[in-house]
Each structure stands twice: as C-alpha cells, then as structure tokens.
Motif scaffolding. Sequence first.
Motif, PDB file in Angstrom:
ATOM      1  N   ASP A  69      65.238  -5.077  39.018  1.00  0.00           N
ATOM      2  CA  ASP A  69      65.501  -4.256  37.699  1.00  0.00           C
ATOM      3  C   ASP A  69      64.231  -4.071  36.624  1.00  0.00           C
ATOM      4  O   ASP A  69      64.710  -3.870  35.375  1.00  0.00           O
ATOM      5  CB  ASP A  69      66.927  -4.663  37.048  1.00  0.00           C
ATOM      6  CG  ASP A  69      67.302  -3.433  36.314  1.00  0.00           C
ATOM      7  OD1 ASP A  69      67.229  -2.185  36.675  1.00  0.00           O
ATOM      8  OD2 ASP A  69      68.057  -3.903  35.286  1.00  0.00           O
ATOM      9  N   ASN A 109      63.743  -4.137  44.605  1.00  0.00           N
ATOM     10  CA  ASN A 109      64.899  -3.349  43.588  1.00  0.00           C
ATOM     11  C   ASN A 109      64.053  -3.366  42.281  1.00  0.00           C
ATOM     12  O   ASN A 109      65.069  -3.616  41.086  1.00  0.00           O
ATOM     13  CB  ASN A 109      66.173  -3.978  43.757  1.00  0.00           C
ATOM     14  CG  ASN A 109      66.728  -4.013  45.215  1.00  0.00           C
ATOM     15  OD1 ASN A 109      66.664  -2.825  45.766  1.00  0.00           O
ATOM     16  ND2 ASN A 109      67.491  -5.267  45.661  1.00  0.00           N
ATOM     17  N   SER A 121      63.258  -1.407  38.789  1.00  0.00           N
ATOM     18  CA  SER A 121      64.057  -0.055  38.140  1.00  0.00           C
ATOM     19  C   SER A 121      62.990   1.135  38.325  1.00  0.00           C
ATOM     20  O   SER A 121      63.729   1.992  38.607  1.00  0.00           O
ATOM     21  CB  SER A 121      64.254  -0.224  36.685  1.00  0.00           C
ATOM     22  OG  SER A 121      63.063  -0.634  36.075  1.00  0.00           O
ATOM     23  N   GLU A 126      60.035   8.869  51.591  1.00  0.00           N
ATOM     24  CA  GLU A 126      60.842   8.784  52.769  1.00  0.00           C
ATOM     25  C   GLU A 126      61.392   7.558  53.183  1.00  0.00           C
ATOM     26  O   GLU A 126      62.381   7.219  53.532  1.00  0.00           O
ATOM     27  CB  GLU A 126      59.826   9.608  53.962  1.00  0.00           C
ATOM     28  CG  GLU A 126      60.798   9.345  55.450  1.00  0.00           C
ATOM     29  CD  GLU A 126      59.645   9.725  56.543  1.00  0.00           C
ATOM     30  OE1 GLU A 126      60.059   9.990  57.711  1.00  0.00           O
ATOM     31  OE2 GLU A 126      58.505  10.209  56.100  1.00  0.00           O
ATOM     32  N   PHE A 160      61.800   4.761  51.030  1.00  0.00           N
ATOM     33  CA  PHE A 160      62.493   4.062  50.175  1.00  0.00           C
ATOM     34  C   PHE A 160      63.227   5.104  49.139  1.00  0.00           C
ATOM     35  O   PHE A 160      62.847   5.448  48.063  1.00  0.00           O
ATOM     36  CB  PHE A 160      61.655   3.503  49.182  1.00  0.00           C
ATOM     37  CG  PHE A 160      60.800   2.414  50.000  1.00  0.00           C
ATOM     38  CD1 PHE A 160      61.230   1.042  50.351  1.00  0.00           C
ATOM     39  CD2 PHE A 160      59.396   2.442  50.144  1.00  0.00           C
ATOM     40  CE1 PHE A 160      60.742  -0.165  51.037  1.00  0.00           C
ATOM     41  CE2 PHE A 160      58.539   1.452  50.762  1.00  0.00           C
ATOM     42  CZ  PHE A 160      59.161   0.387  51.388  1.00  0.00           C
ATOM     43  N   PRO A 161      64.110   5.858  49.931  1.00  0.00           N
ATOM     44  CA  PRO A 161      64.663   6.995  49.122  1.00  0.00           C
ATOM     45  C   PRO A 161      65.595   6.502  47.862  1.00  0.00           C
ATOM     46  O   PRO A 161      65.784   7.187  47.172  1.00  0.00           O
ATOM     47  CB  PRO A 161      65.664   7.569  50.229  1.00  0.00           C
ATOM     48  CG  PRO A 161      65.983   6.412  51.224  1.00  0.00           C
ATOM     49  CD  PRO A 161      64.745   5.731  51.195  1.00  0.00           C
ATOM     50  N   ASN A 162      65.885   5.184  47.957  1.00  0.00           N
ATOM     51  CA  ASN A 162      66.711   4.764  46.617  1.00  0.00           C
ATOM     52  C   ASN A 162      65.984   4.228  45.674  1.00  0.00           C
ATOM     53  O   ASN A 162      66.583   3.696  44.594  1.00  0.00           O
ATOM     54  CB  ASN A 162      67.981   3.680  47.263  1.00  0.00           C
ATOM     55  CG  ASN A 162      68.914   4.132  47.958  1.00  0.00           C
ATOM     56  OD1 ASN A 162      69.219   5.479  48.016  1.00  0.00           O
ATOM     57  ND2 ASN A 162      68.976   3.492  49.204  1.00  0.00           N
ATOM     58  N   GLN A 163      64.542   4.063  45.830  1.00  0.00           N
ATOM     59  CA  GLN A 163      63.938   3.376  44.729  1.00  0.00           C
ATOM     60  C   GLN A 163      63.147   4.577  43.958  1.00  0.00           C
ATOM     61  O   GLN A 163      62.893   5.670  44.477  1.00  0.00           O
ATOM     62  CB  GLN A 163      62.773   2.722  45.451  1.00  0.00           C
ATOM     63  CG  GLN A 163      61.440   2.122  44.663  1.00  0.00           C
ATOM     64  CD  GLN A 163      62.080   1.215  43.554  1.00  0.00           C
ATOM     65  OE1 GLN A 163      62.485   0.089  43.865  1.00  0.00           O
ATOM     66  NE2 GLN A 163      62.141   1.229  42.351  1.00  0.00           N
ATOM     67  N   ARG A 164      63.036   4.269  42.313  1.00  0.00           N
ATOM     68  CA  ARG A 164      62.584   5.239  41.876  1.00  0.00           C
ATOM     69  C   ARG A 164      61.221   5.089  41.533  1.00  0.00           C
ATOM     70  O   ARG A 164      60.621   3.835  41.105  1.00  0.00           O
ATOM     71  CB  ARG A 164      63.515   5.247  40.551  1.00  0.00           C
ATOM     72  CG  ARG A 164      62.891   6.216  39.189  1.00  0.00           C
ATOM     73  CD  ARG A 164      63.593   6.104  37.979  1.00  0.00           C
ATOM     74  NE  ARG A 164      63.009   6.702  36.892  1.00  0.00           N
ATOM     75  CZ  ARG A 164      63.110   6.386  35.593  1.00  0.00           C
ATOM     76  NH1 ARG A 164      63.505   5.223  35.348  1.00  0.00           N
ATOM     77  NH2 ARG A 164      62.381   7.334  34.595  1.00  0.00           N
TER      78      ARG A 164
END
Length: 635
Positions: free
Chosen positions: A290, A314, A316, A337, A339-343
């Motif tokens: 985060d 993970n 943020s 592609e 890491f679709p959940n990583q900003r």
Amino acid sequence: MENVFRIKELRYVPRWLVFFIDVSIVSFSILVSNLFLENLGVAINFNEYQSQKIFLTIAVNILFMLVFKTYAGIIRYSTFFDFFKIVWSSSCTMIVMLAIDFTSKLIFGIFLDLYHELFLFFFISVFLMFFFRMMVKRVFKIFMAPKEASSKIRIVVVGIEGESVSLGNAIIHNPTHPYQLKGFVNTESTSKKAILLGCKIYNKREFLKINNLSKQFDAVLLKGCMLNFEMEEWTNFALSKGLKVLKAPVINNTHEGSIIGDIRPIQIEDLLERTPIIIEKENVGNYHFDKSVLVTGGAGSIGSEIVRQVALLNASIIVVVDQAESPLHELKLELLEKFPNQRFKFILADISNVYRLEKLFEEYDFSIVYHAAAYKHVPLIEDNPHEAIFVNVAGTRNLALLSKKYIVNRFVMVSTDKAVNPTNVMGASKRTAELFVQSLQNSYGNQTKFITTRFGNVLGSNGSVIPHFRKQIAKGGPVTITHPDIIRYFMTIPEACELVLQAGTMGEGGEIYVFDMGKPIKILDLAKKMIKLSGYTPDVDIKIDFIGLRPGEKLYEELLTNHSTTVPTHHEKIMISKDPLMEFDDIEFLCKQIIRSTIKKDGFQVVKLLKVIVPEFISNNSEFEILDKIPEHEV
C-alpha cells in the motif's frame, strides 16, 4: 502387403471403424461367455430369452460407449487413459444389467441370474478391446516408426528418479513432438539388463566410456531441478562427445501436457545461475504494501524487473519513469496484462529535468524511490562525457534532493562495480553520484534513508555481452572479444533485483551495499562455451577475434575501493562497503561546477572535475589519459 493396406498413408483408424469393431468385440464376448458357461455345465435361467438378454446387454454397452467416447481417441496413440474409459464403460454396463436383474427379482419375482455371464463378459470384452488397441499401436509402430524415428532427436535422459521417469513418459506419450526416448543414465551402479519404460538404463561410468556416442544418441536431456555443478559437468561431457544438451522444465511448475513443449536447448544463463537467493519476503512485502513507489529507468533491464517484483507486493501505485518511448510503451502493455489489479502510472520524462520530476513528487507522495536510470555503455560515455553528467550526476542529484525535500522514506540507488577505482567516465560519474547520495544522509534536516546498492554485470541485460555474442554466433561469426584475459562477474537480473529490494529494506541510511557476485568468469571461456552450445566448434566453425580493450575498459572489475572495508550483514549475500565519504557542502559545490562545465559541453573540463571528485579515477585506453599526467595543482 504395405501397398495393399497403405498403412504409411493412414494417419489414424477412423472412429466409425473403431466403434464397429468395439461393438463386434462386445457381441463376440457375450457369445463366448455364454458358450464357456454351457461347456462348464452352468445352468442358465430363462434360456428361451437368451437372445433378448444378449441384445439388451449390447444396447446398454453401446450406450456407455457413447457416454465415455471409448471410440474417440486416436488408437495409435492410446494410453492407459483410454484403457480406463473402456473399463468404466464395461463396468457401468455390468452394474446396470445387475440392477435390472435385481429389479426383475424384486418386482416380478423373476431371477435372471446374470452374475456369471456378466462377470465373464466384463473381463473378456475389456481384454479384447484393449488388446485390439495395442495391436493397432504395434502395427503402426512397425510400419511408421522407421520413418518417424529418422527425423526425431534421439534422447538419453539423465537420472532414473521420479522426475526423469515423468520426462520419459512425456516423450513416449507425445509422439508428435520431435523427440525419441533411447535410454536413461543412472549415476549409481545399475544392472546391464535394467530396463525402464522399455529403454535401457546405462550406468554413468560405462556410458562415459562408450565410443561414438553420437551414433546412438543426439542429445542429453537434463532435469530442470538439477544442481548447477551437475548441469555444468553433464554439459561439458555432452559437448565433448558431440551431443546436444537439452534442459527440461521443473515439472512441479509445469503442467504435464506442456513438458515436451518447454524442453529447450540449454543456454549459457542456465550454467551461470547460482543457488537461488532467499530473501526476507515478508519484511520486503511489508515495506511496499500500500505504498507509493517511484522507479526511474523503469523500462531498462534492472528497472523493469524491479517494477515486476514490486508489482507482486501490492503497492498502492507504481510510477514508472523512463525517457525511452518505445521500451516504456512495450513495458506498459506487458504490465497491464500481467498485473491487471496493480495501479501503474507510466511517465515519459528525463531525470535531468528537475521541474518535471518535482511535479511527480508533489502529486504522488512517494514512500520509496528506486533510482535505476543511468547511462551505462562505457565507450559511448567516454565519447560523450557531458551526457553522463546530465543523467548520472545531475539526474541523481535532482532525485535525491527531491526525495529529501518531500520526505521520501527510502531512496535506493542502483550503482555499478565500475564505480570502484574507475578507469572510465561512466564509472567515475556513478561514483560521483554515490558520493552525493551518501552525503545527503547526514545533511541538515534530512529524514530520508539514502541507500546505495552496487553490483556487477547482469545476465541478458540490454547491451550486455551474452546477447551480443548470441547475435554474432547467429550471423556465423566472428565473435569479438576485447582481450583474451578479460574477466567479469555475472548475476541474473531477478537475483540482482531481489537483492536491491532486500538491501533497500535493510538500510538505516548512508550505506553502500555490495552483493556477493560469486566467482568471476573469463569472457573467452564464456564465448567458447556459447559457441559449443550452439552446435559449432570455436575457431573452426565460428572464429574468435580479439579487438583490443575499448576506451576506459578494465581487464577486471572490483566491488570495493582500495580504501574501503566490508562489514557483513545478517544476509549472507549482502555486505556493507565502508568507503570514504564527502561532506554535503563539498560535493554539492563540485557537482554544481561540473554541471556548469557540462552545459558548456567542455569534455576535458568535465573529466578534470571528475578526477577531482574521484581521485582514484585513472583513465585507461582513453584520450583523457593525458589529464592524469598533469600535476595535481594544475588540475
């Protein structure tokens, strides 16, 4: 006979024909079982309805053949999976018929007494259907094997443990792939008659003594889990005997169906890899969870791998900065592609532009900065020293000062062994950057932990020697080496980046962490092995040319300066180098001077000032050697 049946032109037995033969086998099995029982004198109830019972059994069996698709496989490639489908089909038929018998007795009081017939029928039908498939496989093998084998790579698998057996099975059961299993090699004593999967098991000692191995085998297949020294030993032996060397994947990490597809020729990187590094993943993860992270040089070899590893922790947001447009774009597509959940935020920027950088620090409130941006190619930098100052010195200064100003928790700089006792502008510029970053640690009002990591060459990085040699070999040579005695340390990119992340979490500020790089490797030996791994003979098929040391190049690299000592840490692969320091005011004054000279593009003045900042900087094979002969008071 071959021309009559045209077996070589037949790719597989048609499904309708397999289905017809299976139904015929089922019908034949019922008749044989009834005939057998009659000859034994076993009484059969309701003999007048025998034909109806036979037709009912056949009908039920056909139903389950359709359900389990026993006819659908390609017979010549039948495996035990196909056998189990036959068993399930026949078992279900037997269970349903016994249920009909039980229901008939329960409701109508009529006991058909099918037990003896059904059990006998089950064993006869299963045996005959399986036998039919094995015969088809054998016929195809007799007529097709010589043609197929001539185009396949004859493989001997090293080892007879579970993983080796799995590899052997995968080769046997994937006949469409270009490999043919010809044997196993066991490191322990083995009977000369020992057989595994239908192939001979060779004792290692006897195997090594076989003359003309290349007439019996084409390649040695090594397990993916094999230790590095074993892999190197088998590779050296195979190459000396004219055999190719293949490496299998680690089966635990691979689906069984893709094992064969993942077999590949062994690469030089496989032989140079060392024991996997163990990092404190929980501790590293806590520092990044985060958090807002900046990675400069994020599209480069080291920077992009740092981004990939941080993306697993993970954060943020990960802000990736690079001035190379196309590599940054390619990295963006890959990461979005993977890491679709990583900003992510991808920024095209030059770190020498302090105004552009400050906007990022204002907006994203970074907790950690990984500074991997640098110009690194020694000959190019020797010809363009002012560019090294803009990026390696001014860029680092910008990032470090902004990190202090915006109270970044940790600033981790990626340095190089070329900064130690430098003989070129690139190394001297990186040593200057190290000195500036270290000086900030004890500067007034600082709350940031400034940490430096220093290591040698990484395998497969952009512009490194291994991809260069690979291209030269692909073109037919020559392979060019600067000097026959030149040596280098090597480390894999993931290994280096793992240690960067680990060191970044360990540091209390002001440290220069140096990594255990293992044993140095002679570049000439590296080139010869790469040529052999490509199937050529050095100086016969592929010539090796010595072109002389490039400007600023050393015969060997160092990780420690002449005046430094090392202090161990709790991590066996990481040490702290105690190098001479400079006060912030002193290095800040000199950095401003050298940046002013850079703006004027006065190359000699730039290098003069570098030699003031880094007194151990002695130019080698360079136009700037003349500066080392000027009395110190004139510099």
